[in-house]
Design a protein around this motif. Structure first.
Motif, short mmCIF file in Angstrom:
data_model
loop_
_atom_site.label_atom_id
_atom_site.label_comp_id
_atom_site.label_asym_id
_atom_site.label_seq_id
_atom_site.Cartn_x
_atom_site.Cartn_y
_atom_site.Cartn_z
N ARG A 180 0.89 -1.18 0.00
CA ARG A 180 0.00 0.00 0.00
C ARG A 180 0.92 1.22 0.00
O ARG A 180 1.67 1.44 0.96
CB ARG A 180 -0.88 0.01 1.24
CG ARG A 180 -1.84 -1.19 1.30
CD ARG A 180 -2.36 -1.40 2.70
NE ARG A 180 -1.26 -1.60 3.65
CZ ARG A 180 -1.40 -1.69 4.97
NH1 ARG A 180 -2.58 -1.58 5.52
NH2 ARG A 180 -0.35 -1.88 5.76
N VAL A 181 0.87 1.95 -1.10
CA VAL A 181 1.83 3.04 -1.30
C VAL A 181 1.12 4.38 -1.23
O VAL A 181 0.05 4.56 -1.83
CB VAL A 181 2.54 2.88 -2.67
CG1 VAL A 181 3.55 4.01 -2.89
CG2 VAL A 181 3.22 1.52 -2.78
N GLY A 182 1.73 5.32 -0.52
CA GLY A 182 1.22 6.70 -0.50
C GLY A 182 2.23 7.58 -1.21
O GLY A 182 3.43 7.49 -0.95
N GLN A 183 1.77 8.39 -2.13
CA GLN A 183 2.68 9.32 -2.83
C GLN A 183 2.27 10.74 -2.48
O GLN A 183 1.13 11.14 -2.73
CB GLN A 183 2.60 9.10 -4.34
CG GLN A 183 3.42 10.13 -5.13
CD GLN A 183 3.18 10.06 -6.62
OE1 GLN A 183 3.33 8.99 -7.23
NE2 GLN A 183 2.82 11.18 -7.23
N ILE A 184 3.18 11.51 -1.92
CA ILE A 184 2.89 12.91 -1.62
C ILE A 184 3.55 13.74 -2.72
O ILE A 184 4.76 13.63 -2.94
CB ILE A 184 3.44 13.34 -0.25
CG1 ILE A 184 2.92 12.41 0.86
CG2 ILE A 184 3.08 14.79 0.05
CD1 ILE A 184 3.43 12.76 2.26
N GLY A 185 2.76 14.59 -3.40
CA GLY A 185 3.33 15.47 -4.41
C GLY A 185 2.89 15.11 -5.81
O GLY A 185 2.92 13.94 -6.20
N THR A 186 2.49 16.14 -6.55
CA THR A 186 2.00 15.95 -7.92
C THR A 186 2.61 17.00 -8.84
O THR A 186 1.91 17.63 -9.63
CB THR A 186 0.46 16.01 -7.95
OG1 THR A 186 0.05 17.23 -7.33
CG2 THR A 186 -0.18 14.85 -7.24
#
Ligand code: N01
Length: 557
Positions: A180-186
């Motif tokens: 389960r991966v969380g990515q902060i930033g777009t």
């Protein structure tokens, strides 16, 4: 502390595109004794560190290269429209081998301090392991985007899973399968990473603070006919990249947005969307100059987002963009918006539910807690000034660069800082750098620095320093050039330093265009390095002193 290589003429910090070419120029063209100190275990700079999933250059490969050697241009063959890090690293290794550069590069060598010794007119450079170098010329080739920004979110240290920053990616890669991966930033990075992460992760949660425009990259393998076309036109392509504002291999259209009918405009945007890439921005002359013109491009992309993304709430959050198109660095993507149609991807709109803290189990926002095994920070960099300020750089009279730049960076042409003699900054703040296809900007800087040092040596000058007055006027010009565009309207942009809490808000890159900048630099050199103080340092004096006849003049802007 060991004394080593005290008799070197020059040190270059960093072995990316800038440092490699600077070594070649100073060593092989001027015959100086030079070493490159590189913190990483191998060469590549940006491309050594940024190996996150989906990483790919946004400049087209046939222009993302050195142009100084025809032989090099002719022998290298790119495989895709936009190269991935391994291919760029192969290219840079090829350059290093061809010009025998490795023998003068020290890897795993991080520079921690560089102090100017006025009496000796030398830079006293110290590395993390205590090695010491005393050199006449110090050139920073540290990149604009190499100081990773990991936001200090409360609870960061408590996270029980694994944390990665895209700009410090482990060379051996990361296995996301079943996680389960969380990515902060777009930003550009997050937009490249999310589609690839989603393919392998069990679930990807993208935490978006500011929605961003993106245009399809349309990457593809390069066909033999195209490679042949490029091979026959190296001179022409070189001329285009050198004469366009952003150093890309295409020209900006002369037509303005409202010169054409609504139907024609839509057809032009549609064709540019299908073609893909940063060229979308070049569809009309005034996209970055006139807000009403820009609105038409912005609306076109927002409509595309709503058409692609099936869930209306997610589409709304992705298309709710608060700044003009390309006022932040415009990303290009492969299936970014399409990724949000996957069952294993969730978008979290941080404007609606800000992050409160990181917990051992994941990320807690105001509305919910997201359970995660891995957090990927695609949170960008302390851009342009960060890589320089990480080093304890002190100039004349011991003044620290950090102190000199307390109110924001001040340079002349992005190449030198008043009070820091014989320190040259490749792609420093105040240069076009990040607003340009980087190798094009780098080649110009490195050649200008090389010519400047050659001039000094021919004329028995041993000290060159930007005049304070010239730097002040250049700073004003950089600011004026930015405000002639829509770029400052993105008030949260890293161009302004706004992504780093407490960083002074100064528009850092030069937005007047690479071609104009090149002409200014050439003019400065032709006028005997106008705006630079050139002279002989007085031996055995405690404070550096310049001979009569030193040049102090206003910059040629
Ligand atoms: O970094 P960015 P990047 N909480 O600063 C968000 C070059 N590049 O690595 O916009 C939550 O653009 C931040 O949100 P906001 C290119 O020049 C080149 O993507 O500040 N979110 C933003 O969404 C590019 O511009 C290529 O509100 C936080 C993101 O993190 C530059 O590198 C590829 C946050 C950072 O975006 C930097 O791009 C990729 C927080 N506390 C990049 N802090 C190629 O050509 C930050 N964010 C290959």
């Amino acid at each position: 502390m060991n004394d080593r290589d005290s008799n070197l003429d020059a040190l270059v910090i960093g072995a990316g595109f800038s440092g490699l070419y600077q070594l070649l120029c100073l060593r092989d063209r001027l015959g100086l004794s030079v070493k490159v100190l590189e913190a990483a275990p191998d060469l590549g700079g940006t491309w050594y560190w940024n190996r996150y999933p989906g990483a790919r250059c946004d400049s087209e490969s046939h222009s993302y290269c050195y142009f100084f050697s025809k032989e090099l241009l002719e022998e290298w063959k790119w495989s895709e429209r936009y190269p991935e890090p391994p291919e760029i690293l192969r290219y840079l290794n090829h350059v290093a081998d061809k010009f025998d550069l490795r023998r003068d590069i020290c890897f795993n060598t991080r520079v921690t301090a560089a102090h100017y010794d006025g009496a000796a007119n030398r830079w006293d450079v110290v590395t993390e392991s205590g090695e010491r170098y005393l050199v006449r010329y110090l050139v920073t080739a540290v990149g604009c985007l190499s100081a990773a920004n990991i936001p200090q979110i409360p609870g960061l240290e408590s996270f029980a899973g694994r944390l990665y920053h895209t700009g410090q990616w482990p060379p051996e890669g990361v296995d996301f399968r079943g996680k389960r991966v969380g990515q902060i930033g777009t930003g550009s990075t997050g937009i490249q990473a999310a589609p690839v992460l989603a393919e392998s992760a069990a679930h990807l949660t993208v935490f978006q603070r500011t929605a961003q425009y993106s245009v399809p990259a349309r990457n593809a393998p390069l066909r033999e006919e195209f490679l042949q076309y490029v091979r026959e036109r190296h001179d022409e392509i070189r001329e285009v990249v050198r004469s366009t504002p952003n150093g890309h291999p295409f020209r900006i259209a002369r037509r303005k947005v409202f010169d054409v009918s609504e139907a024609e405009r839509q057809a032009i945007y549609e064709a540019a969307w299908e073609k893909g890439g940063l060229q979308f921005r070049a569809s009309f002359h005034d996209v970055l100059l006139d807000k009403a013109a820009n609105d038409t491009a912005a609306q076109f992309i927002k409509r595309k987002i709503r058409e692609i993304v099936k869930d209306p709430k997610t589409a709304q959050a992705l298309a709710d963009i608060d700044h003009p198109y390309a006022a932040k660095r415009p990303p290009i993507d492969t299936n970014y918006f399409e990724t949000f149609n996957r069952d294993n991807v969730t978008l979290v709109d941080l404007r609606a539910e800000p992050i409160e803290r990181i917990t051992p189990a994941g990320i807690k926002t105001r509305a919910s807690e997201y359970a995660l095994d891995i957090i990927v920070f695609a949170t960008g960099f302390d851009a342009m000034t960060g890589p320089l300020l990480k080093i304890d750089i002190r100039g004349r009279d011991g003044i620290a660069l950090r102190e000199a730049w307390a109110a924001g960076p001040s340079t002349y042409l992005g190449l030198q800082v008043p009070g820091f003699p014989n320190l040259f900054t490749v792609t420093g703040p105040g240069s076009p750098s990040v607003l340009c296809n980087m190798p094009v900007a780098i080649e110009q800087h490195v050649e200008w620095i090389t010519d400047c040092i050659a001039h000094m040596r021919e004329h028995g000058i041993d000290c060159c320093e930007a005049a304070a007055e010239a730097a002040e006027k250049w700073g004003e010009h950089v600011n004026t050039a930015a405000h002639a565009t829509l770029l400052p309207l993105a008030t949260h942009s890293w161009y302004l330093g706004a992504n780093i809490p407490g960083k002074p808000r100064v528009f850092m890159p030069y937005a007047g265009g690479m071609a104009r900048y090149r002409a200014i630099c050439d003019d400065v050199a032709a006028k005997g390095y106008e705006g630079f103080v050139m002279g002989r340092a007085k031996r055995n004096a405690t404070v550096n002193d310049f001979s009569a006849g030193a040049t102090i003049a206003s910059p040629g802007v």
